[in-house]
Design an enzyme around this catalytic site. Sequence first.
Site, PDB file in Angstrom:
ATOM      1  N   ASN A  98       0.843  -1.195   0.000  1.00  0.00           N
ATOM      2  CA  ASN A  98       0.000   0.000   0.000  1.00  0.00           C
ATOM      3  C   ASN A  98       0.880   1.248   0.000  1.00  0.00           C
ATOM      4  O   ASN A  98       2.105   1.154  -0.052  1.00  0.00           O
ATOM      5  CB  ASN A  98      -0.956  -0.015   1.198  1.00  0.00           C
ATOM      6  CG  ASN A  98      -0.188  -0.054   2.504  1.00  0.00           C
ATOM      7  OD1 ASN A  98       0.537   0.861   2.828  1.00  0.00           O
ATOM      8  ND2 ASN A  98      -0.333  -1.160   3.245  1.00  0.00           N
ATOM      9  N   ASP A 157      -4.086  -6.384   4.864  1.00  0.00           N
ATOM     10  CA  ASP A 157      -5.116  -7.214   5.501  1.00  0.00           C
ATOM     11  C   ASP A 157      -5.156  -8.628   4.928  1.00  0.00           C
ATOM     12  O   ASP A 157      -5.696  -9.532   5.541  1.00  0.00           O
ATOM     13  CB  ASP A 157      -6.492  -6.555   5.317  1.00  0.00           C
ATOM     14  CG  ASP A 157      -6.620  -5.326   6.211  1.00  0.00           C
ATOM     15  OD1 ASP A 157      -6.135  -5.384   7.359  1.00  0.00           O
ATOM     16  OD2 ASP A 157      -7.178  -4.302   5.754  1.00  0.00           O
ATOM     17  N   LYS A 175       8.540 -17.463 -10.581  1.00  0.00           N
ATOM     18  CA  LYS A 175       7.809 -16.296 -11.082  1.00  0.00           C
ATOM     19  C   LYS A 175       6.604 -16.734 -11.922  1.00  0.00           C
ATOM     20  O   LYS A 175       6.739 -17.643 -12.758  1.00  0.00           O
ATOM     21  CB  LYS A 175       8.773 -15.453 -11.936  1.00  0.00           C
ATOM     22  CG  LYS A 175       8.195 -14.154 -12.386  1.00  0.00           C
ATOM     23  CD  LYS A 175       9.184 -13.393 -13.244  1.00  0.00           C
ATOM     24  CE  LYS A 175       8.460 -12.295 -13.976  1.00  0.00           C
ATOM     25  NZ  LYS A 175       9.187 -11.803 -15.125  1.00  0.00           N
ATOM     26  N   PRO A 200      -2.542 -11.984  10.059  1.00  0.00           N
ATOM     27  CA  PRO A 200      -2.867 -11.908  11.487  1.00  0.00           C
ATOM     28  C   PRO A 200      -3.223 -10.473  11.873  1.00  0.00           C
ATOM     29  O   PRO A 200      -2.604  -9.538  11.369  1.00  0.00           O
ATOM     30  CB  PRO A 200      -1.569 -12.353  12.178  1.00  0.00           C
ATOM     31  CG  PRO A 200      -0.515 -12.364  11.149  1.00  0.00           C
ATOM     32  CD  PRO A 200      -1.161 -12.398   9.803  1.00  0.00           C
ATOM     33  N   ASP A 201      -4.217 -10.296  12.717  1.00  0.00           N
ATOM     34  CA  ASP A 201      -4.579  -8.962  13.194  1.00  0.00           C
ATOM     35  C   ASP A 201      -3.689  -8.650  14.404  1.00  0.00           C
ATOM     36  O   ASP A 201      -3.982  -9.045  15.534  1.00  0.00           O
ATOM     37  CB  ASP A 201      -6.068  -8.912  13.567  1.00  0.00           C
ATOM     38  CG  ASP A 201      -6.519  -7.489  13.850  1.00  0.00           C
ATOM     39  OD1 ASP A 201      -5.682  -6.700  14.342  1.00  0.00           O
ATOM     40  OD2 ASP A 201      -7.686  -7.167  13.573  1.00  0.00           O
ATOM     41  N   ILE A 202      -2.603  -7.945  14.150  1.00  0.00           N
ATOM     42  CA  ILE A 202      -1.569  -7.731  15.181  1.00  0.00           C
ATOM     43  C   ILE A 202      -2.121  -6.880  16.326  1.00  0.00           C
ATOM     44  O   ILE A 202      -1.881  -7.154  17.502  1.00  0.00           O
ATOM     45  CB  ILE A 202      -0.327  -7.042  14.574  1.00  0.00           C
ATOM     46  CG1 ILE A 202       0.120  -7.768  13.299  1.00  0.00           C
ATOM     47  CG2 ILE A 202       0.813  -6.987  15.576  1.00  0.00           C
ATOM     48  CD1 ILE A 202       1.134  -7.006  12.465  1.00  0.00           C
ATOM     49  N   PHE A 231      -4.231   2.817  15.144  1.00  0.00           N
ATOM     50  CA  PHE A 231      -4.614   3.823  14.158  1.00  0.00           C
ATOM     51  C   PHE A 231      -5.820   3.293  13.397  1.00  0.00           C
ATOM     52  O   PHE A 231      -6.059   2.084  13.355  1.00  0.00           O
ATOM     53  CB  PHE A 231      -3.467   4.088  13.170  1.00  0.00           C
ATOM     54  CG  PHE A 231      -2.565   5.212  13.578  1.00  0.00           C
ATOM     55  CD1 PHE A 231      -1.746   5.093  14.688  1.00  0.00           C
ATOM     56  CD2 PHE A 231      -2.524   6.399  12.844  1.00  0.00           C
ATOM     57  CE1 PHE A 231      -0.907   6.130  15.072  1.00  0.00           C
ATOM     58  CE2 PHE A 231      -1.681   7.440  13.209  1.00  0.00           C
ATOM     59  CZ  PHE A 231      -0.880   7.309  14.321  1.00  0.00           C
ATOM     60  N   LYS A 253     -13.198   0.097  16.384  1.00  0.00           N
ATOM     61  CA  LYS A 253     -11.888  -0.570  16.471  1.00  0.00           C
ATOM     62  C   LYS A 253     -11.340  -0.506  17.906  1.00  0.00           C
ATOM     63  O   LYS A 253     -10.716  -1.452  18.383  1.00  0.00           O
ATOM     64  CB  LYS A 253     -10.886   0.076  15.508  1.00  0.00           C
ATOM     65  CG  LYS A 253     -11.157  -0.373  14.075  1.00  0.00           C
ATOM     66  CD  LYS A 253     -10.196   0.176  13.059  1.00  0.00           C
ATOM     67  CE  LYS A 253     -10.559  -0.363  11.681  1.00  0.00           C
ATOM     68  NZ  LYS A 253     -10.049   0.391  10.579  1.00  0.00           N
ATOM     69  N   LYS A 258     -10.618  -4.145  19.327  1.00  0.00           N
ATOM     70  CA  LYS A 258      -9.199  -4.532  19.455  1.00  0.00           C
ATOM     71  C   LYS A 258      -8.632  -4.208  20.827  1.00  0.00           C
ATOM     72  O   LYS A 258      -7.432  -4.290  21.047  1.00  0.00           O
ATOM     73  CB  LYS A 258      -8.397  -3.869  18.342  1.00  0.00           C
ATOM     74  CG  LYS A 258      -8.926  -4.378  17.001  1.00  0.00           C
ATOM     75  CD  LYS A 258      -8.302  -3.732  15.802  1.00  0.00           C
ATOM     76  CE  LYS A 258      -9.046  -4.182  14.557  1.00  0.00           C
ATOM     77  NZ  LYS A 258      -8.193  -4.572  13.471  1.00  0.00           N
TER      78      LYS A 258
HETATM   79  O1  PMT Z   1       3.030   6.055   6.478  1.00  0.00           O
HETATM   80  P1  PMT Z   1       2.439   7.376   6.082  1.00  0.00           P
HETATM   81  O2  PMT Z   1       2.578   7.638   4.596  1.00  0.00           O
HETATM   82  O3  PMT Z   1       2.966   8.504   6.920  1.00  0.00           O
HETATM   83  O4  PMT Z   1       0.860   7.305   6.338  1.00  0.00           O
HETATM   84  C1  PMT Z   1       0.368   7.232   7.640  1.00  0.00           C
HETATM   85  C2  PMT Z   1      -0.818   6.266   7.735  1.00  0.00           C
HETATM   86  C3  PMT Z   1      -1.994   6.837   6.942  1.00  0.00           C
HETATM   87  C4  PMT Z   1      -0.440   4.885   7.208  1.00  0.00           C
HETATM   88  C5  PMT Z   1      -1.168   6.173   9.267  1.00  0.00           C
HETATM   89  O5  PMT Z   1      -1.465   7.432   9.762  1.00  0.00           O
HETATM   90  C6  PMT Z   1      -2.338   5.234   9.507  1.00  0.00           C
HETATM   91  O6  PMT Z   1      -3.498   5.620   9.435  1.00  0.00           O
HETATM   92  N1  PMT Z   1      -2.033   3.945   9.826  1.00  0.00           N
HETATM   93  C7  PMT Z   1      -2.991   2.864   9.960  1.00  0.00           C
HETATM   94  C8  PMT Z   1      -3.320   2.319   8.600  1.00  0.00           C
HETATM   95  C9  PMT Z   1      -4.217   1.114   8.660  1.00  0.00           C
HETATM   96  O7  PMT Z   1      -3.789   0.061   8.295  1.00  0.00           O
HETATM   97  O8  PMT Z   1      -5.381   1.317   9.193  1.00  0.00           O
HETATM   98  P2  PMT Z   1      -6.487   0.132   9.393  1.00  0.00           P
HETATM   99  O9  PMT Z   1      -7.716   0.878   9.750  1.00  0.00           O
HETATM  100  O10 PMT Z   1      -6.504  -0.761   8.214  1.00  0.00           O
HETATM  101  O11 PMT Z   1      -5.924  -0.671  10.622  1.00  0.00           O
HETATM  102  C10 PMT Z   1      -6.331  -0.398  11.959  1.00  0.00           C
HETATM  103  C11 PMT Z   1      -5.222  -0.710  12.924  1.00  0.00           C
HETATM  104  O12 PMT Z   1      -4.992  -2.132  12.930  1.00  0.00           O
HETATM  105  C12 PMT Z   1      -3.895  -0.054  12.642  1.00  0.00           C
HETATM  106  O13 PMT Z   1      -3.331   0.330  13.894  1.00  0.00           O
HETATM  107  C13 PMT Z   1      -3.087  -1.167  11.986  1.00  0.00           C
HETATM  108  O14 PMT Z   1      -1.684  -1.005  12.270  1.00  0.00           O
HETATM  109  C14 PMT Z   1      -3.636  -2.400  12.678  1.00  0.00           C
HETATM  110  N2  PMT Z   1      -3.602  -3.638  11.876  1.00  0.00           N
HETATM  111  C15 PMT Z   1      -4.234  -3.730  10.678  1.00  0.00           C
HETATM  112  C16 PMT Z   1      -4.229  -4.937   9.991  1.00  0.00           C
HETATM  113  C17 PMT Z   1      -3.568  -6.044  10.546  1.00  0.00           C
HETATM  114  N3  PMT Z   1      -3.523  -7.197   9.917  1.00  0.00           N
HETATM  115  N4  PMT Z   1      -2.951  -5.922  11.736  1.00  0.00           N
HETATM  116  C18 PMT Z   1      -2.957  -4.758  12.405  1.00  0.00           C
HETATM  117  O15 PMT Z   1      -2.385  -4.648  13.505  1.00  0.00           O
END
Ligand code: PMT
Length: 410
Positions: free
Chosen positions: A212, A281, A291, A307-309, A329, A343, A347
């Site tokens: 991403n 995700d 390849k 995995p959802d960390i 975040f 969230k 979480k």
């Molecule tokens: O890196 P930059 O260019 O500065 O951009 C910053 C940012 C936009 C990436 C940052 O500010 C941000 O929003 N990060 C979270 C992005 C995200 O994956 O959001 P989410 O809503 O999909 O995930 C929610 C939370 O679960 C996040 O804390 C993520 O780290 C966590 N997560 C998500 C998926 C997963 N499999 N495991 C996780 O722990």
Amino acid sequence: MAGWRAVVGVGGGIAAYKAAELVRALSQRGIQSTVVMTAAAQEFIRPLTFAALSGRKVITTLFGSTPDEVLASSVEHIAVAREHDILIVAPATADLLGKFANGLADDFLSTLYLAFDRQVLLAPSMNTAMWLHPATQANAAALRARGNVVMEPEAGELACGETGPGRLPEPGRIAEEAHYLLARRHDLDGETVLVTAGPTREPIDPVRFLSNRSSGKMGYALAEAAAWRGARVILVSGPVELEPPLHVELVRVETAREMRDAVLSRLPECSIVIKSAAVADYHVANVPTQKLKKTATRLSLELDPTPDILAECGAEIERAQRGQLLIGFAAETENVVAEARRKLKAKRCHMVVANNVAAEGLGFESDENEVTLVTQAGDVIEVPRASKREIADRILDEALRLRLALYSRS
Ligand code: PMT
């Protein structure tokens, strides 16, 4: 942050010209420089260069040539010592380290060093054998024991043709260290903060991946802010183009699985965990070892969830009851606060930083951000548009306030 004043002492080494870049890098950080050159430094670079870059008189001698100048300059090193917040010496030659360590004072820079009672930052540069000589090492150790910061010279090819440690650290790095020394606070002393940053890469085959647009800027800003406030910082980072901030432990990972393993293995030692990484995700269920060949037919990828960390951290923190704080975040394009609340609960976070990534010039890749902090205490705090570094400090401010509120209740 503006308003700091540095004395930049330039020693006589082949890297003296790099002090010009240092003066510029300091000025970009709002730190004004007064340059002091040793006689040997003036053999390598002319004072005029520094006068033009700093916009100030360059100090080149301890005594002037006329009786009036001699009278004025006899106390100038004291005045300069009192008017500046930091003394940076770059390049710090073996001779200067020896003089400083032993209190010898026979020119402006060495007398200034003795009169200077604030932060001193020394950036050595010399031949490898000279740097590794027991005399130089003993001088560096004595200066460190006195509270001076002596940077490690970089390793590489030297002007003399030999290879090894001895190169002047990059001017940008010296300026960063100076800025850190001037700006550091202590409200996170004793804390260990783990920050995740950047994207993950999920392989499709040996040469392709799913990822991403995360640049890592938000996470790196958080890591730097926490370090500058006294925390020990572990930065678990996906692949990004950024230099890691000084004073953080960098753990590089590629995939969501690697990020999970790195975070969970370090979780017990952390007091605050901030998950700003944009974790993929989904990952490809069965990654081929060769390849994928291009064909004319449609290609479908079978994806499994990663995995959802964050959720795993939430469950583990709740189970372990160590008083750790978990900050997630939420990158959203609509219903930002409602999604953040969902969230937060799902979480088991203490705070969620809701990021409206649909807004122009904010969120992914940008230097600025605008966020809403949604806390377990029920607060919804709008943080208006600012640099990611400023937003990082606001997140840490609110995290400390929240922890007080949550744990003084229990
Ligand atoms: O890196 P930059 O260019 O500065 O951009 C910053 C940012 C936009 C990436 C940052 O500010 C941000 O929003 N990060 C979270 C992005 C995200 O994956 O959001 P989410 O809503 O999909 O995930 C929610 C939370 O679960 C996040 O804390 C993520 O780290 C966590 N997560 C998500 C998926 C997963 N499999 N495991 C996780 O722990």
